[in-house]
Scaffold this motif. Structure first.
Motif, PDB file in Angstrom:
ATOM      1  N   GLY A 154       1.868   4.042  -8.950  1.00 29.74           N
ATOM      2  CA  GLY A 154       1.004   5.142  -8.559  1.00 29.74           C
ATOM      3  C   GLY A 154       1.467   5.889  -7.328  1.00 29.74           C
ATOM      4  O   GLY A 154       1.029   7.010  -7.074  1.00 29.74           O
ATOM      5  N   ALA A 155       2.361   5.254  -6.550  1.00 32.23           N
ATOM      6  CA  ALA A 155       2.824   5.890  -5.317  1.00 32.23           C
ATOM      7  C   ALA A 155       4.105   6.685  -5.506  1.00 32.23           C
ATOM      8  O   ALA A 155       4.599   7.305  -4.569  1.00 32.23           O
ATOM      9  N   GLN A 156       4.651   6.685  -6.710  1.00 33.07           N
ATOM     10  CA  GLN A 156       5.948   7.309  -6.913  1.00 33.07           C
ATOM     11  C   GLN A 156       5.916   8.831  -6.759  1.00 33.07           C
ATOM     12  O   GLN A 156       6.966   9.469  -6.653  1.00 33.07           O
ATOM     13  N   GLN A 157       4.713   9.410  -6.725  1.00 33.28           N
ATOM     14  CA  GLN A 157       4.624  10.847  -6.471  1.00 33.28           C
ATOM     15  C   GLN A 157       5.175  11.191  -5.093  1.00 33.28           C
ATOM     16  O   GLN A 157       5.573  12.322  -4.827  1.00 33.28           O
ATOM     17  N   PHE A 158       5.202  10.207  -4.188  1.00 36.50           N
ATOM     18  CA  PHE A 158       5.740  10.411  -2.848  1.00 36.50           C
ATOM     19  C   PHE A 158       7.171   9.912  -2.734  1.00 36.50           C
ATOM     20  O   PHE A 158       7.751   9.940  -1.656  1.00 36.50           O
ATOM     21  N   GLY A 159       7.761   9.440  -3.837  1.00 36.47           N
ATOM     22  CA  GLY A 159       9.079   8.837  -3.812  1.00 36.47           C
ATOM     23  C   GLY A 159       8.971   7.348  -4.084  1.00 36.47           C
ATOM     24  O   GLY A 159       7.872   6.768  -4.066  1.00 36.47           O
ATOM     25  N   PRO A 160      10.104   6.678  -4.357  1.00 35.36           N
ATOM     26  CA  PRO A 160      10.077   5.243  -4.626  1.00 35.36           C
ATOM     27  C   PRO A 160       9.402   4.466  -3.496  1.00 35.36           C
ATOM     28  O   PRO A 160       9.647   4.718  -2.321  1.00 35.36           O
ATOM     29  N   TYR A 161       8.528   3.515  -3.867  1.00 28.81           N
ATOM     30  CA  TYR A 161       7.754   2.771  -2.877  1.00 28.81           C
ATOM     31  C   TYR A 161       7.530   1.357  -3.407  1.00 28.81           C
ATOM     32  O   TYR A 161       7.195   1.165  -4.584  1.00 28.81           O
ATOM     33  N   VAL A 162       7.737   0.371  -2.530  1.00 29.11           N
ATOM     34  CA  VAL A 162       7.529  -1.024  -2.909  1.00 29.11           C
ATOM     35  C   VAL A 162       6.599  -1.688  -1.894  1.00 29.11           C
ATOM     36  O   VAL A 162       6.461  -1.224  -0.760  1.00 29.11           O
ATOM     37  N   ARG A 163       5.994  -2.777  -2.306  1.00 24.98           N
ATOM     38  CA  ARG A 163       5.193  -3.591  -1.398  1.00 24.98           C
ATOM     39  C   ARG A 163       5.833  -4.965  -1.246  1.00 24.98           C
ATOM     40  O   ARG A 163       6.263  -5.574  -2.234  1.00 24.98           O
ATOM     41  N   GLY A 164       5.894  -5.421   0.008  1.00 24.80           N
ATOM     42  CA  GLY A 164       6.377  -6.760   0.279  1.00 24.80           C
ATOM     43  C   GLY A 164       5.300  -7.773  -0.056  1.00 24.80           C
ATOM     44  O   GLY A 164       4.136  -7.610   0.329  1.00 24.80           O
ATOM     45  N   ILE A 165       5.694  -8.828  -0.765  1.00 26.76           N
ATOM     46  CA  ILE A 165       4.771  -9.857  -1.229  1.00 26.76           C
ATOM     47  C   ILE A 165       5.166 -11.197  -0.616  1.00 26.76           C
ATOM     48  O   ILE A 165       6.346 -11.571  -0.623  1.00 26.76           O
ATOM     49  N   LEU A 166       4.188 -11.923  -0.107  1.00 27.09           N
ATOM     50  CA  LEU A 166       4.414 -13.237   0.470  1.00 27.09           C
ATOM     51  C   LEU A 166       3.400 -14.202  -0.125  1.00 27.09           C
ATOM     52  O   LEU A 166       2.192 -14.040   0.090  1.00 27.09           O
ATOM     53  N   ASP A 167       3.888 -15.166  -0.880  1.00 25.69           N
ATOM     54  CA  ASP A 167       3.013 -16.145  -1.540  1.00 25.69           C
ATOM     55  C   ASP A 167       1.913 -15.454  -2.343  1.00 25.69           C
ATOM     56  O   ASP A 167       0.741 -15.868  -2.327  1.00 25.69           O
ATOM     57  N   GLY A 168       2.290 -14.379  -3.028  1.00 25.27           N
ATOM     58  CA  GLY A 168       1.347 -13.667  -3.877  1.00 25.27           C
ATOM     59  C   GLY A 168       0.470 -12.658  -3.173  1.00 25.27           C
ATOM     60  O   GLY A 168      -0.339 -11.987  -3.813  1.00 25.27           O
ATOM     61  N   ASN A 169       0.623 -12.519  -1.846  1.00 25.37           N
ATOM     62  CA  ASN A 169      -0.200 -11.601  -1.065  1.00 25.37           C
ATOM     63  C   ASN A 169       0.603 -10.386  -0.621  1.00 25.37           C
ATOM     64  O   ASN A 169       1.734 -10.520  -0.155  1.00 25.37           O
ATOM     65  N   GLU A 170       0.010  -9.190  -0.732  1.00 26.72           N
ATOM     66  CA  GLU A 170       0.653  -7.979  -0.244  1.00 26.72           C
ATOM     67  C   GLU A 170       0.573  -7.935   1.275  1.00 26.72           C
ATOM     68  O   GLU A 170      -0.486  -8.148   1.864  1.00 26.72           O
ATOM     69  N   VAL A 171       1.725  -7.673   1.931  1.00 22.99           N
ATOM     70  CA  VAL A 171       1.734  -7.721   3.395  1.00 22.99           C
ATOM     71  C   VAL A 171       2.178  -6.418   4.049  1.00 22.99           C
ATOM     72  O   VAL A 171       1.778  -6.120   5.178  1.00 22.99           O
ATOM     73  N   ALA A 172       3.032  -5.621   3.378  1.00 19.51           N
ATOM     74  CA  ALA A 172       3.555  -4.397   3.988  1.00 19.51           C
ATOM     75  C   ALA A 172       4.200  -3.534   2.920  1.00 19.51           C
ATOM     76  O   ALA A 172       4.508  -4.012   1.826  1.00 19.51           O
ATOM     77  N   GLY A 173       4.415  -2.256   3.239  1.00 20.27           N
ATOM     78  CA  GLY A 173       5.027  -1.340   2.291  1.00 20.27           C
ATOM     79  C   GLY A 173       6.306  -0.731   2.826  1.00 20.27           C
ATOM     80  O   GLY A 173       6.466  -0.561   4.039  1.00 20.27           O
ATOM     81  N   ILE A 174       7.228  -0.414   1.907  1.00 16.42           N
ATOM     82  CA  ILE A 174       8.470   0.263   2.266  1.00 16.42           C
ATOM     83  C   ILE A 174       8.729   1.352   1.231  1.00 16.42           C
ATOM     84  O   ILE A 174       8.712   1.101   0.030  1.00 16.42           O
ATOM     85  N   GLY A 175       8.944   2.573   1.704  1.00 12.65           N
ATOM     86  CA  GLY A 175       9.218   3.696   0.821  1.00 12.65           C
ATOM     87  C   GLY A 175      10.548   4.338   1.143  1.00 12.65           C
ATOM     88  O   GLY A 175      11.131   4.104   2.209  1.00 12.65           O
ATOM     89  N   GLN A 176      11.045   5.142   0.213  1.00 17.40           N
ATOM     90  CA  GLN A 176      12.333   5.806   0.388  1.00 17.40           C
ATOM     91  C   GLN A 176      12.138   7.279   0.708  1.00 17.40           C
ATOM     92  O   GLN A 176      11.418   7.992   0.009  1.00 17.40           O
ATOM     93  N   LEU A 177      12.787   7.711   1.778  1.00 16.30           N
ATOM     94  CA  LEU A 177      12.737   9.114   2.165  1.00 16.30           C
ATOM     95  C   LEU A 177      13.612   9.961   1.247  1.00 16.30           C
ATOM     96  O   LEU A 177      14.624   9.478   0.723  1.00 16.30           O
ATOM     97  N   PRO A 178      13.279  11.230   1.059  1.00 13.52           N
ATOM     98  CA  PRO A 178      14.184  12.131   0.352  1.00 13.52           C
ATOM     99  C   PRO A 178      15.518  12.205   1.087  1.00 13.52           C
ATOM    100  O   PRO A 178      15.565  12.081   2.325  1.00 13.52           O
TER     101      PRO A 178
END
Length: 267
Positions: free
Chosen positions: A43-67
């Motif tokens: 759902g976040a790809q409208q802003f460019g590629p974006y991933v969430r960091g997962i730790l033991d099944g829990n979302e902890v932070a996000g990282i996206g790619q700039l143009p």
């Protein structure tokens, strides 16, 4: 281990996110340092590629790619919770801040806006829907604290108080600083609970970078984490030091995004 509430009180730091040029290499760095795995967020790809960091099944932070054509200084961004992004954006403008992006919908995940305070520090606001923010705080690799580094903390604290309703506590010593006395430090509290600090450096604030929000990530061993940062291509800004909050160091990832690592004194 402390599990975060599903719906946070407005003004509570609820998420941290980083925009980078090399998404894959940045994932490799933080995965090796903090033990994160990653999932893409369609759902976040409208802003460019974006991933969430997962730790033991829990979302902890996000990282996206700039143009490719965006050559901006890279920094971790702190997001503050809101129940109404549009109303909060209006309050930010009315109190002397600037809204640079949004508010706009991020798919079904929530509603987002990017803003800056009167001193120029960038932060986000997040109205949670499907995505409620960082799901856990406490273990190695999780964000555990947020601090605004600015010129005059007492001055800018009135902005945050007006927008989010914080209780302000002025102190002469920063919990994350080993120096005694004389510091311009304000703790932001909600319902009596500390949620962030503002640290004023006066003339010591660098003119090039200006005011910014700093993310602190918990680690099992600060010295080991700092050595690992260097091994993975990052570098050290401030070496490990003892503070009232624990053993802290400030580092940068290979693209230059600055963050702090801490072995909390309460662990």
């Amino acid at each position: 281990m402390t599990t975060a509430a599903i719906r946070r009180r407005p003004g509570t730091p609820c998420w941290v996110s980083l925009m980078v040029h090399g998404l894959g290499t940045t994932q490799d760095f933080y995965g090796a340092l903090f033990g994160w795995s990653f999932v893409q967020v369609p759902g976040a790809q409208q802003f460019g590629p974006y991933v969430r960091g997962i730790l033991d099944g829990n979302e902890v932070a996000g990282i996206g790619q700039l143009p490719p054509d965006r050559r901006l200084p890279l920094a971790w961004t702190t997001y503050l919770a809101t129940n109404d992004a549009d109303a909060t954006a209006e309050a930010i403008r009315g109190c002397g801040g600037t809204v640079g992006v949004g508010p706009l919908d991020a798919g079904e995940e929530g509603r987002i806006a990017m803003a800056s305070d009167p001193a120029g520090a960038l932060f986000g606001i997040w109205q949670a829907q499907a995505h409620t923010g960082t799901a856990v705080a406490g273990p190695h690799g999780t964000p555990v604290w947020n601090e605004l580094v600015t010129g005059e903390a007492v001055w800018v604290s009135t902005f945050y108080q007006s927008v989010f309703g914080y209780e302000l506590e002025t102190a002469g010593r920063d919990e994350n600083d080993g120096d005694d006395g004389g510091d311009d430090v304000v703790t932001l509290r909600l319902d009596g609970r500390p949620v962030a600090t503002l640290h004023g450096l006066g003339d010591g604030l660098g003119r090039i970078r200006g005011s910014y929000w700093m993310t602190y990530f918990e680690v099992d061993d600060t010295d080991v984490a700092v050595r690992r940062v260097v091994e993975l291509g990052g570098h050290v800004i401030d070496p490990p030091r003892e503070t009232a909050a624990g053993r802290v160091a400030t580092v940068a990832d290979p693209e230059g995004a600055v963050f702090s690592v801490v072995r909390s004194a309460t662990r």
